[in-house]
Write an enzyme that holds these catalytic residues in place. Structure first.
Site, PDB file in Angstrom:
ATOM      1  N   SER A 101      -7.659  -4.276   8.569  1.00  0.00           N
ATOM      2  CA  SER A 101      -8.872  -3.846   9.250  1.00  0.00           C
ATOM      3  C   SER A 101      -9.986  -4.879   9.129  1.00  0.00           C
ATOM      4  CB  SER A 101      -9.358  -2.507   8.679  1.00  0.00           C
ATOM      5  OG  SER A 101     -10.595  -2.129   9.260  1.00  0.00           O
ATOM      6  N   ASP A 128      -9.084  -1.749  14.472  1.00  0.00           N
ATOM      7  CA  ASP A 128      -9.687  -0.520  13.957  1.00  0.00           C
ATOM      8  C   ASP A 128      -8.806   0.602  14.481  1.00  0.00           C
ATOM      9  OD1 ASP A 128     -11.071   1.818  13.545  1.00  0.00           O
ATOM     10  OD2 ASP A 128     -12.927   1.149  14.500  1.00  0.00           O
ATOM     11  N   ASN A 145       0.145   3.677   7.185  1.00  0.00           N
ATOM     12  CA  ASN A 145      -0.375   3.714   5.825  1.00  0.00           C
ATOM     13  C   ASN A 145      -1.894   3.576   5.754  1.00  0.00           C
ATOM     14  OD1 ASN A 145      -0.315   3.124   2.755  1.00  0.00           O
ATOM     15  ND2 ASN A 145      -1.159   1.232   3.616  1.00  0.00           N
ATOM     16  N   TYR A 184     -10.820  14.109   3.769  1.00  0.00           N
ATOM     17  CA  TYR A 184      -9.601  13.341   3.476  1.00  0.00           C
ATOM     18  C   TYR A 184      -8.410  14.280   3.329  1.00  0.00           C
ATOM     19  CZ  TYR A 184      -6.408  10.286   0.835  1.00  0.00           C
ATOM     20  OH  TYR A 184      -5.329   9.572   0.384  1.00  0.00           O
TER      21      TYR A 184
END
Length: 249
Positions: free
Chosen positions: A37, A63, A90, A155
């Site tokens: 990223s 991104d 991932n 999350y």
């Protein structure tokens, strides 16, 4: 070698579990696109390690919350390396925050990276796998999806969504010889823990029944198993690899 001649894309491949997985797949014969990223230097360093193993690797940036950027990345990988046959979703961001401090903006950012980003990459890679009638996908979730984590609400919700996404996709993809599974790691010794206090790291270690943190290479082994034909009768499954920590409330 298990992945001889296969083309792999590992998102978040410049560090932690992603880096260990990229090296593991290359060591088993795969050509690897190492997604990053922000830090091209770290991605290039992983590619150099893969080159030293005698395999080809390229760094690719996107991104993953940006659908057009992801589509462009997958197109670039396909043009340079060939159709992506192994996908490891991932990339992610924990973004710990207490319940009373959570804002809609924080929610949007964490869900966009962890859940929408996973979807974006999967959907960009899927057509090539269907055309080729072969694909192996592993989505990286977390035990936060399966246990209460008050300081990781967005999350945990996003990682639970990854498990549901994995289950929901296995049926439609199976007729095309595409298997999709997920892994739910526990506390792993990656550089993400550098953002956590030493006291919290010790708490994570001491509350893990095996008495230690997991290593990125241990997660890479599980991911490689799910991508390989050793798991040929597995799809839609989530493998928990937490050192027993999933048992801790």
């Amino acid at each position: 070698m298990k992945f001889q001649g296969r083309v792999a894309l590992v998102t978040g491949g410049s560090r932690g579990i992603g880096k260990a997985t990229a090296l593991k797949l290359a060591g088993e014969g795969a050509t690897v696109a190492v997604h990053y990223s922000r830090s091209i230097a770290k991605a290039e360093a992983v590619c150099k390690q893969i080159d030293a193993l005698g395999q080809k690797a390229i760094p690719v940036q996107a991104d993953i919350s940006d659908r057009e950027a992801v589509n462009s990345m997958v197109t670039a990988v396909t043009e340079k390396l060939g159709t992506i046959e192994l996908l490891v979703n991932n990339a992610g961001d924990v973004g710990d925050i207490m319940f009373d401090e959570l804002t809609p903006e924080h929610w949007d950012r964490i869900v966009a990276i962890n859940l929408t980003g996973t979807f974006n990459v999967l959907w960009a890679v899927k057509p090539g796998m269907i055309e080729q009638q072969f694909g192996r996908i592993v989505n990286v979730s977390s035990i936060a999806a399966l246990a209460v984590r008050p300081n990781q609400l967005p999350y945990a919700a996003a990682k639970a969504g990854i498990i549901s996404l994995t289950k929901s996709c296995c049926g439609p993809l199976a007729p095309h010889n595409i298997r999709i599974n997920s892994v739910a790691p526990g506390a792993i010794a990656t550089d993400m823990l550098s953002e956590v206090s030493p006291e919290m790291v010790e708490q994570l270690r001491s509350t893990t029944p095996l008495g230690r943190l997991g290593e990125p290479e241990e997660m890479a082994n599980v991911i490689a198993f799910l991508l390989s034909e050793e798991s040929s009768f597995m799809t839609g499954a989530t493998v928990i690899a937490s050192g027993g920590r999933i048992l801790i409330p």
